[in-house]
Design an enzyme around this catalytic site. Structure first.
Site, short mmCIF file in Angstrom:
data_model
loop_
_atom_site.label_atom_id
_atom_site.label_comp_id
_atom_site.label_asym_id
_atom_site.label_seq_id
_atom_site.Cartn_x
_atom_site.Cartn_y
_atom_site.Cartn_z
N HIS B 74 0.82 -1.21 0.00
CA HIS B 74 0.00 0.00 0.00
C HIS B 74 0.86 1.27 0.00
CE1 HIS B 74 -2.24 3.10 2.47
NE2 HIS B 74 -2.99 3.01 1.39
N GLU B 77 1.94 1.87 -3.39
CA GLU B 77 0.84 2.47 -4.17
C GLU B 77 0.86 4.00 -4.02
OE1 GLU B 77 -3.01 4.13 -3.28
OE2 GLU B 77 -3.42 2.03 -2.77
N GLU B 154 -3.43 7.82 7.59
CA GLU B 154 -4.51 7.01 7.01
C GLU B 154 -4.85 5.84 7.93
OE1 GLU B 154 -3.69 5.66 3.03
OE2 GLU B 154 -5.58 4.55 2.89
#
Lengths: 451, 463
Positions: B74, B77, B154
């Site tokens: 992630h 990403e 996040e």
């Protein structure tokens, strides 16, 4: 590479504009009429998919609640489908499911309504529309269902009340809208929901779910004639109004800035900054829409995201938006950040806003914003659902039927000076509410407006 | 509906939408092509609007991570937006935005995907940028240092401050001992704190290759033109030898597992996860289709068994639901979840959930219920075609987990043939205690003297 792309883009943006102007007329011939019931109907036929979207909305959102019975609007809408015209709630749910229909709908401060998505063959469509019309015409608000739903709602409210994102939003709306019904929580509060009676819901329904204020939006695989029949079937049995709309009071502007910090053990501080913004019919709508794209609406490319996330890594999400409503809706800037960074984040947000208010966007920023919004126009109307949403919006707020055809032209007209002066008219950094939830202790700071 | 169930239903929705058969107008044919370097391109024309959705799917996700660097898929990403030699940091999104587009990305256990939604004339831009970052990503320590902070924010936002997310995260960690599905996609906080830019580089160099990717385009496009465009932009990227994928099979569960999660919250909750099979061979398997029907009969509509008996007539739960994640590379689970109303306990709700399973094991399901579930599936299949984005996501998802993108048609056929006896049989075989992990959310008061805030001073002016 970059230069080559820019040149290409300008050309394509211009081409897109041209082709859109033609296409919008070709693919979106919105038809509007008034049903014999008095309801306003908007319709777009589209035969690409064997399905139909139908919604019926009323000015019956949470802004039509009273302070004492806050939550009545939401509960009224919620119970429409839980018993009607002799059908029990499980019978209604089963019948929709048997034909693969999905019942949803919107509920916000202004609007309340139901949205039906169904296959368009006459048998299934007929069953689903018939059910929807019975729900709208003869809801029963069964007392035992109301008691159960109150218990569920109160549980959900108590759960939500502990969360920092709920707390920050509640305080923000209370402080921005004060006595105005936009300050009310859309689902009501624990105490007011507990007070609701069957009579309250029946009265709310009779007063607000009236035929001549209904807006019916129909999109999909039916003919005009079929759409007319559907609209009339859905609204003919509704209560008749006295012809008088219930106006919302005017939102008063803030007289000073107030900052409220609230203790909460969450790992992040949740921050909201804002003030009353604009109404849906404000002539500055498009100017502020474009201007806000540059400030905090454009996702990865906005100033706020650039300052908060890209440059400093302070947040996963940081944004700003206007929420134009029937009465003056809020202008909001928001983000979440690790609690020991909240002060830094606040300074960055405030400095970014002040700078933008003083100097406005650059010509280059405006050009990029227009490229995105104009070039992205096809994606606003690339599905039945999106077009149906626009029908509901245009109908409810009385926007011009040519709203979509004119959209690109209205965006294109916006200027740097226009943005600077529109922001100056509507956003005053010395009259803002700031709420931070997620700190060690509570604090309130009031600062009278400088001017 | 509570967030945990909503979260679980992300998987559920996709399963439901898979089912059904093509009603009325037949969808346009899907075209497929493979470049010499192994990159696959799948195109589904949809001419309703002059739009193209592009997605590049890499067959790599958190399941491919190692201990100590969870979350790296992630984080990478995020770093994919941080520039190449030709496109400086931040420029990718600016170029897409200036072309009128929208772009973002998503990481899951099984895959990582990147997408742009654009006017169809902008497809070359999308391909050029995606091909560039497939091969030429610059991973700079400075950009990494900022972005890893964003990812930690996040994680705080998605998980740490959300009781239901914490419950799900800890449930998975307890339900699995060996398989990497036990780790959260976003990564454990300690791993994020110790992740380095080198970790992301290693992961990128290992897994980002044309022969580990699928390009999906849905929109108003001509397949042959898309294939030619793909050849032009991606054709020059060399294929790579991919690392071996170790199966990391989960050993058999040897009995029920319980865990308790104590976090600040108001309402308790029970979340139950049964180990069940996933769809591996769509032609031969029958159990996953029966499990899909079971899920729909338990909670596929407002009058389905769990909402009906636990929420409406039983009045013991605020919400109750079921969810089956039948598609993916790793082990499968069938989830049951419930939140008691005030005054009732999680124990009662758990018993209620178990009672409903036992009823199906003992008595099967009715023809009406099966028919209803099938009707909903058929309709969903039509509704799904309203969204180009969703169609692209479905194709990419199925293909990256090793299933054919044409599965939906077969799924329909299979679903229509599921019998009451089959639903009963999978419930009897799999929804048993020895295959079960149960997590209880035990609500704690907010610490540190925090409380619900008093009404604001600013709201009192006119009182």
């Amino acid at each position: 590479m970059a230069t080559e792309m820019r040149t290409g883009l300008a050309r394509i943006a211009a081409a897109a504009l041209l082709c859109l102007a033609q296409q919008a007329f070709a693919i979106l011939p919105i038809e509007q009429w008034q049903s014999p019931s008095g309801a306003k109907v908007l319709f777009v036929a589209n035969r690409d998919l064997p399905m139909l979207d139908v919604s019926v909305d009323f000015p019956a959102g949470s802004a039509y609640d009273t302070r004492e019975k806050s939550g009545a609007a939401a509960m009224t809408r919620g119970l429409l489908r839980l018993g009607a015209d002799g059908l029990a709630e499980d019978e209604i749910a089963r019948r929709f499911a048997d034909v693969g229909a999905v019942l949803g709908g919107r509920f916000d401060p202004d609007r309340a309504g139901l949205h039906l998505r169904t296959l368009s063959d006459p048998q299934r469509r007929g069953t689903a529309i018939d059910l929807l019309s019975r729900i709208l015409r003869a809801p029963e608000f069964p007392a035992e269902v109301l008691e159960r739903e109150k218990v569920r709602q109160i549980g959900a409210l108590k759960e939500a009340d502990l969360k920092p994102d709920t707390q920050v939003a509640r305080l923000f709306y209370q402080m921005v809208f004060r006595e105005h019904p936009y300050a009310l929580r859309s689902s009501g509060d624990v105490a007011t929901v507990g007070r609701l009676t069957r009579g309250d819901l029946q009265a709310f329904y009779r007063r607000h779910y009236v035929a001549d204020r209904a807006v019916v939006a129909i999109m999909g695989d039916v003919s005009r004639q079929e759409a007319e029949a559907i609209a009339e079937q859905l609204t003919a049995g509704l209560p008749r109004g006295d012809g008088q709309a219930t106006p919302l009071p005017q939102v008063e502007s803030l007289s000073q800035s107030v900052t409220r910090v609230v203790a909460h053990p969450a790992t992040q501080s949740h921050i909201l900054i804002g003030a009353p913004g604009i109404r849906r019919d404000d002539p500055d709508y498009f100017t502020l829409f474009v201007g806000n794209y540059i400030l905090g609406g454009g996702g990865f490319v906005s100033r706020i995201t650039e300052e908060v996330r890209q440059k400093r890594g302070l947040a996963y999400s940081a944004y700003s938006y206007f929420s134009p409503q029937q009465a003056t809706g809020p202008f909001i800037i928001g983000m979440q950040t690790r609690r020991d960074q909240a002060e830094e984040a606040l300074s960055v947000l405030r400095a970014t806003l002040r700078e933008y208010l003083e100097k406005g966007p650059t010509g280059e920023e405006l050009r990029a914003a227009k490229q995105n919004i104009i070039g992205g126009f096809p994606m606003r109307i690339d599905s039945n659902r999106k077009i149906h949403d626009y029908l509901g919006l245009i109908g409810f707020y009385g926007l011009p039927l040519g709203y979509l055809e004119d959209f690109v032209g209205n965006i294109d007209k916006v200027t740097v000076d226009g943005i600077r002066s529109a922001f100056a008219r509507h956003v005053d950094p010395d009259r803002m509410v700031t709420v931070v939830v997620g700190a060690d202790s509570d604090r309130t700071v009031m600062s009278p407006a400088a001017r | 509906m509570n967030p945990a169930i909503r979260f679980l239903q992300a998987a559920l929705t996709v399963c439901l939408l898979l089912a059904g058969h093509a009603a009325a107008a037949a969808p346009q044919a899907v075209a497929e092509h493979e470049l010499a370097n192994g990159l696959r391109i799948i195109v589904k024309p949809d001419r309703r609007a002059p739009v193209a959705v592009t997605m590049v799917w890499y067959r790599v996700g958190s399941v491919d991570e190692q201990n100590g660097t969870t979350g790296v898929a992630h984080v990478l990403e995020h770093m994919m937006f941080k520039g190449t030699k030709a496109v400086p940091p931040g420029e990718f999104s600016k170029l897409i935005a200036a072309a009128g587009g929208r772009d973002n990305a998503f990481t899951s256990r099984d895959y990582t995907g990147y997408f742009q939604t654009l006017h169809k004339s902008e497809l070359p831009l999308s391909f050029r940028l995606e091909a560039d970052r497939m091969a030429n990503l610059v991973l700079s320590p400075g950009e990494f240092a900022k972005e890893i902070k964003v990812v930690m924010e996040e994680r705080r936002w998605r998980t740490d401050d959300r009781p239901q997310s914490v419950l799900y995260e800890r449930l998975m960690a307890a339900a699995l001992a060996a398989h990497p599905y036990r780790n959260p996609v976003i990564g454990w906080m300690s791993d994020l704190e110790n992740l380095t830019v080198e970790d992301t580089r290693t992961f990128y160099e290992q897994w980002y290759a044309p022969n580990n990717a699928i390009v999906v385009v849905v929109g108003d496009v001509v397949p042959a033109e898309v294939f030619a465009l793909a050849e032009r932009h991606f054709g020059g990227i060399a294929r790579k030898a991919l690392p071996p994928r170790k199966p990391q099979d989960e050993p058999p569960q040897l009995g029920i597992r319980h865990l308790t999660v104590k976090v600040p919250a108001e309402l308790p909750q029970v979340l139950m996860a049964y180990r069940v099979p996933k769809l591996r061979n769509p032609d031969e398997d029958w159990e996953p289709y029966a499990l899909d029907m079971l899920e729909s009969i338990l909670s596929g509509n407002d009058a389905a068994r769990l909402p009906q008996t636990l929420v409406k007539t039983g009045r013991m739960a605020v919400s109750a639901g079921a969810s089956y994640d039948g598609i993916g590379r790793g082990p499968g689970f069938f989830f049951l979840s419930g939140t008691p109303v005030g005054g009732r306990s999680v124990g009662e709700v758990e018993q209620g959930l178990r009672r409903e399973i036992r009823r199906i094991v003992d008595e099967g399901v009715t023809a009406d219920e099966l028919g209803r579930a099938k009707a909903q599936a058929i309709a969903s299949q039509v509704y799904q075609r309203d969204s180009m984005f969703f169609q692209a996501r479905m194709i990419g998802w199925l293909e990256t987990v090793g299933l054919p993108h044409r599965l939906p048609d077969l799924f329909v056929e299979k679903l229509q043939n599921v019998t009451s006896e089959q639903v009963q049989a999978v419930a009897r075989k799999y929804l048993v205690d020895d295959q079960l992990t149960v997590a209880y959310l035990d609500p704690q008061p907010l610490e540190g003297g925090a409380r619900k805030p008093a009404p604001p001073a600013g709201a009192r002016h006119g009182d």
